[in-house]
Design a protein around this motif. Structure first.
Motif, PDB file in Angstrom:
ATOM      1  N   UNK A 186    -108.153  26.959  13.150  1.00 12.44           N
ATOM      2  CA  UNK A 186    -106.745  26.421  12.314  1.00 12.44           C
ATOM      3  C   UNK A 186    -106.701  26.291  10.993  1.00 12.44           C
ATOM      4  N   UNK A 187    -105.855  26.084  10.045  1.00 15.94           N
ATOM      5  CA  UNK A 187    -105.846  25.412   9.285  1.00 15.94           C
ATOM      6  C   UNK A 187    -105.700  23.884   9.389  1.00 15.94           C
ATOM      7  N   UNK A 188    -106.397  22.898   8.278  1.00 17.74           N
ATOM      8  CA  UNK A 188    -106.323  21.241   9.618  1.00 17.74           C
ATOM      9  C   UNK A 188    -104.559  20.639   9.384  1.00 17.74           C
ATOM     10  N   UNK A 189    -103.853  21.654   8.460  1.00 20.89           N
ATOM     11  CA  UNK A 189    -101.507  20.762   8.930  1.00 20.89           C
ATOM     12  C   UNK A 189    -102.112  21.099   9.993  1.00 20.89           C
ATOM     13  N   UNK A 190    -101.697  22.646  10.464  1.00 14.39           N
ATOM     14  CA  UNK A 190    -101.325  23.608  11.351  1.00 14.39           C
ATOM     15  C   UNK A 190    -102.391  22.489  13.117  1.00 14.39           C
ATOM     16  N   UNK A 191    -104.124  22.346  12.460  1.00 14.34           N
ATOM     17  CA  UNK A 191    -103.990  21.781  13.885  1.00 14.34           C
ATOM     18  C   UNK A 191    -103.782  20.279  14.040  1.00 14.34           C
ATOM     19  N   UNK A 192    -103.626  19.443  13.315  1.00 17.69           N
ATOM     20  CA  UNK A 192    -102.779  18.491  13.080  1.00 17.69           C
ATOM     21  C   UNK A 192    -101.880  18.392  13.296  1.00 17.69           C
ATOM     22  N   UNK A 193    -100.718  19.218  13.546  1.00 16.62           N
ATOM     23  CA  UNK A 193     -99.659  19.415  14.122  1.00 16.62           C
ATOM     24  C   UNK A 193     -99.732  19.387  15.681  1.00 16.62           C
ATOM     25  N   UNK A 194    -100.786  20.408  15.794  1.00 17.78           N
ATOM     26  CA  UNK A 194    -100.655  21.045  17.498  1.00 17.78           C
ATOM     27  C   UNK A 194    -101.162  19.550  18.392  1.00 17.78           C
ATOM     28  N   UNK A 195    -102.078  18.789  17.182  1.00 18.28           N
ATOM     29  CA  UNK A 195    -102.666  18.189  18.562  1.00 18.28           C
ATOM     30  C   UNK A 195    -101.523  16.183  18.000  1.00 18.28           C
TER      31      UNK A 195
END
Ligand SMILES: Cc1ncc(COP(=O)(O)O)c(C=O)c1O
Length: 503
Positions: free
Chosen positions: A50-59
């Motif tokens: 996942x992109x760093x932006x979407x993974x950061x949001x998910x986590x």
């Protein structure tokens, strides 16, 4: 697996693995989880992260935490950045572990229950379902899928969300039950209201429901010998003892059959006995009902292919003759539509209707209401009857051609069932050839022949037979199929008697 699905699963895996209570910083934890995943091939080479932006949001972590972990993994060659298209797992060259070998080596902590072991070794339908002469399969290639799709699409929408939920009544969607009741009344002289119709997911489920509702574990169910394998296998799985009933040219001969004391039900296919094709005459039907009354038996009537009669008006169903509520009528859409439909029904006596409906809700929790709604429309708009009418002509032609080709190419080597009905012929071997050898030789010719399911361990010479289906065999394939069958028969005879093949 689709890229998006893998990305979502990876986000879930990372979310599960991170701990906010741990002493290790989140960035380090993230790095470790991904590194381990790459090394043990949980994350496969080429998989997109996942992109760093979407993974950061998910986590629920800062984007910099993810970016720094990714950067380190890229620097150490576990991941690679592909320009603007994202971050991917690198090919580390290591071979993936063989997880299958590891799983297979693990012994189960306990053996299967006796019942489970018996079910798992029983007969099943997991055989080839296409080609000449597979028994009992309808020709799906002739089904009007465009009309069916239209009916399904109509109900597969947000306009009636109740169709996306559980069934309100265990017995199924009421308009479908109404359509089935009126169809059965006209076509099979079945006497019932919609209340008495219980929609099920295939005949196996109908049999299972009868077994659970009408008998206790250890009670006895009589089945015809031979019969469709579904009956003995499902009844035994529900804990019943299964006993063979005697068949003659008029179908089940209950008076000639030994009825064990705990016999609760008798399963029969009177309109076109499966597989012998015997048609039970009216006198025998009335006698069977009288016996059921005097011996307090349930009669399970399997009317599996009643739509396909090619020589005039069929006899009315047993259910239509029954005045005392002894008959449970089973029907299916597998033959009139296509076998993967897995839609079928029972008709139960009025006093049992609510109990059966409650039972369905309790043990199966019915659903797929949008399909039931589509089927209700399909029937009431006339498409169902029209398809049956078209296929009746087609199957009648196929049966006729099969009879003629067999007579021409195999002479009197096979004695065929007489009924002008259904999707198969029962072919008794008049010579000395064993049915198994014929089936094996036919398989070498690319043919699939059915074999009757007998309860008795070894069928008598009188019972040596194969089942030839024509439902799934196009007209033009019948003649060449029979030619191959003739060759198979000749080889089977030659091998058996040790004679050399002529020519
Ligand atoms: C005798 C008999 N009963 C019932 C069925 C229908 O079974 P289902 O509804 O599971 O397709 C078949 C199908 O081959 C059959 O041959």
């Amino acid at each position: 697996m689709a890229t998006l699905m893998k990305e979502i699963l990876l986000s879930d895996l990372l979310a599960r693995s991170l701990s906010r209570e741990a002493a290790q910083p989140l960035q380090r934890q993230l790095y470790e989880v991904i590194r381990r995943g790459v090394l043990d091939h949980t994350l496969v080479a080429g998989q997109k992260l996942p992109s760093s932006r979407s993974l950061a949001l998910e986590l629920g972590v800062s984007r910099i935490t993810v970016s720094l972990a990714y950067e380190r993994l890229i620097a150490e060659s576990y991941l690679r950045a592909a320009g603007g298209s994202g971050t991917f797992v690198s090919d580390t060259g290591a071979r993936p572990r063989d997880t299958r070998a590891k799983t297979a080596a693990v012994e189960p902590w306990a053996p299967l229950a006796r019942r489970g072991a018996a079910i798992s070794t029983g007969r099943s339908g997991l055989v080839q379902h296409t080609g000449a002469f597979v028994p009992g399969v309808a020709d799906a290639s002739r089904f009007p899928f465009h009309l069916w799709r239209r009916a399904v699409t109509r109900h597969l929408s947000k306009s009636d969300l109740s169709l996306a939920g559980y069934a309100k009544e265990g017995a199924g969607y009421r308009p479908l039950r109404e359509a089935i009741a009126s169809y059965l009344g006209i076509s099979r002289s079945v006497v019932c209201t919609a209340d008495q119709v219980i929609v099920t997911a295939g005949t196996h489920q109908s049999i299972d429901l009868c077994a659970r509702m009408l008998a206790d574990v250890g009670d006895v169910a009589m089945v015809e010998d031979p019969c469709h394998w579904a009956f003995p296998s499902v009844l035994a799985a529900a804990g019943l003892q299964v006993t063979p009933g005697v068949l003659d040219q008029h179908g089940l001969a209950l008076a000639a059959s030994a009825l064990p004391r705990r016999t609760r039900m008798v399963c029969t296919s009177p309109s076109h006995q499966y597989p012998t094709g015997a048609v039970m005459p009216l006198a025998r039907r009335l006698e069977l009902l009288a016996q059921a009354r005097s011996r307090k038996l349930w009669v399970i009537e399997d009317d599996y292919d009643s739509e396909f009669r090619y020589d005039g008006a069929p006899l009315p169903s047993l259910q239509g003759l029954d005045r005392d509520g002894h008959v449970i009528y089973l029907g299916t859409f597998s033959k009139a539509m296509f076998s993967g439909m897995r839609m079928s029904y029972l008709v139960v006596p009025p006093q049992m209707a609510q109990a059966f409906s409650n039972a369905c809700a309790a043990i199966y929790r019915s659903g797929h209401l949008h399909l039931q709604a589509a089927l209700a429309d399909f029937i009431s708009e006339g498409h169902f009857s029209q398809h049956i009418r078209r296929m009746r002509l087609e199957y009648a032609q196929r049966q006729q051609l099969l009879r003629e080709a067999l007579a021409r190419q195999l002479g009197d080597a096979l004695a065929l069932s007489q009924a002008r009905a259904g999707l198969h012929l029962y072919a008794r071997l008049t010579g000395k050839v064993s049915a198994q050898r014929l089936v094996d030789e036919a398989a070498r010719e690319g043919l699939v022949l059915g074999q009757p399911y007998h309860l008795a361990a070894r069928p008598t010479a009188e019972q040596r037979a194969v089942i030839l289906g024509y439902g799934a065999v196009a007209l033009e394939q019948i003649e060449p199929g029979v030619a191959r069958l003739a060759q198979a028969l000749e080889r089977a005879g030659t091998r058996q008697t040790g004679r050399r093949r002529p020519g």
